[in-house]
Scaffold this motif. Sequence first.
Motif: not given
Length: 290
Positions: A47-60, A89-93
């Motif tokens: 509800x607050x975030x929309x990440x691409x695969x590249x954006x998710x990698x940055x967060x991870x 979810x990204x915290x697990x990774x």
Amino acid sequence: IMAKASLYTQEMIEKYTGAGYWENITLSDIWERNARQYPDKEAIVDSRNRLTWAGAKIWIDRLALGLLELGLKRDEVVVIQLPPCVESILLRLACERAGLLHLPVLRTLRHTEMTHVLGYTEAKAIIMPWKYRDFDYLDMVREMKPNLPHLKHIIIWGEDVPKGTLALKDLLNTPLEKKYPRDYLESKKMPPLEFSMIGITTGTTGLPKFVESPICSLTVIGKGNPRLKIRSDDIIPVTTGAALGPNVPALNMGIHVGAKIVVLEHWTAEEGLKMIEKEKVTLPSLVPTQ
């Protein structure tokens, strides 16, 4: 706590790696690969975030480096008590990438169970909301803290962060990836035959019990159930805080082909249907009561 799977014998390892079931790949490796193959494709939304695969990698990477900069060491435990959300979810990774153990627990666990969880695992950090759905998680942890000498870091999810705690948003907004070599986390991450996630089982009685979840087993179940025929254009929801169970199609299967993950923080039938309609969900994966 050691991250080597205690029930895996050398004979089992040779058998299943030789047969090609267990591969030299981790869950975070798959997200890294997707960031290269589908950089601009939406990977995960809530509800607050929309990440691409590249954006998710940055967060991870930022989360992994941020946890390491707190002084957390190999095989130390991070407890994650969050509602379903992109960060949970990204915290697990991120923990897998940082060589840390992580223990996702349901947000409904309270003092007795959480004292056991944090004490038994000698957790060094907990990541949680300050207040969520009329419950004060920080008050709970502060009440338990005198009996938890190992707990060093309280990291708060959300915009409001009280004094004496750390802000998860600060880890996400600090570009630590510019400070380290690009391959720095490769030397830190958990290898496939070890485990980063500690599963938790909760029956109707007794205290939670803990289960090793080796990375090789989490990647191989992602290849299971070919009858689902998951494709890159599929959209699969996460609607519970469970570590696995109904979340396997989204978190373990769909990532192999770059399918999009949609996360619903709090389930009601009405909100679930709104999410399915808004995000064009193609493969709802739910528990029977849902």
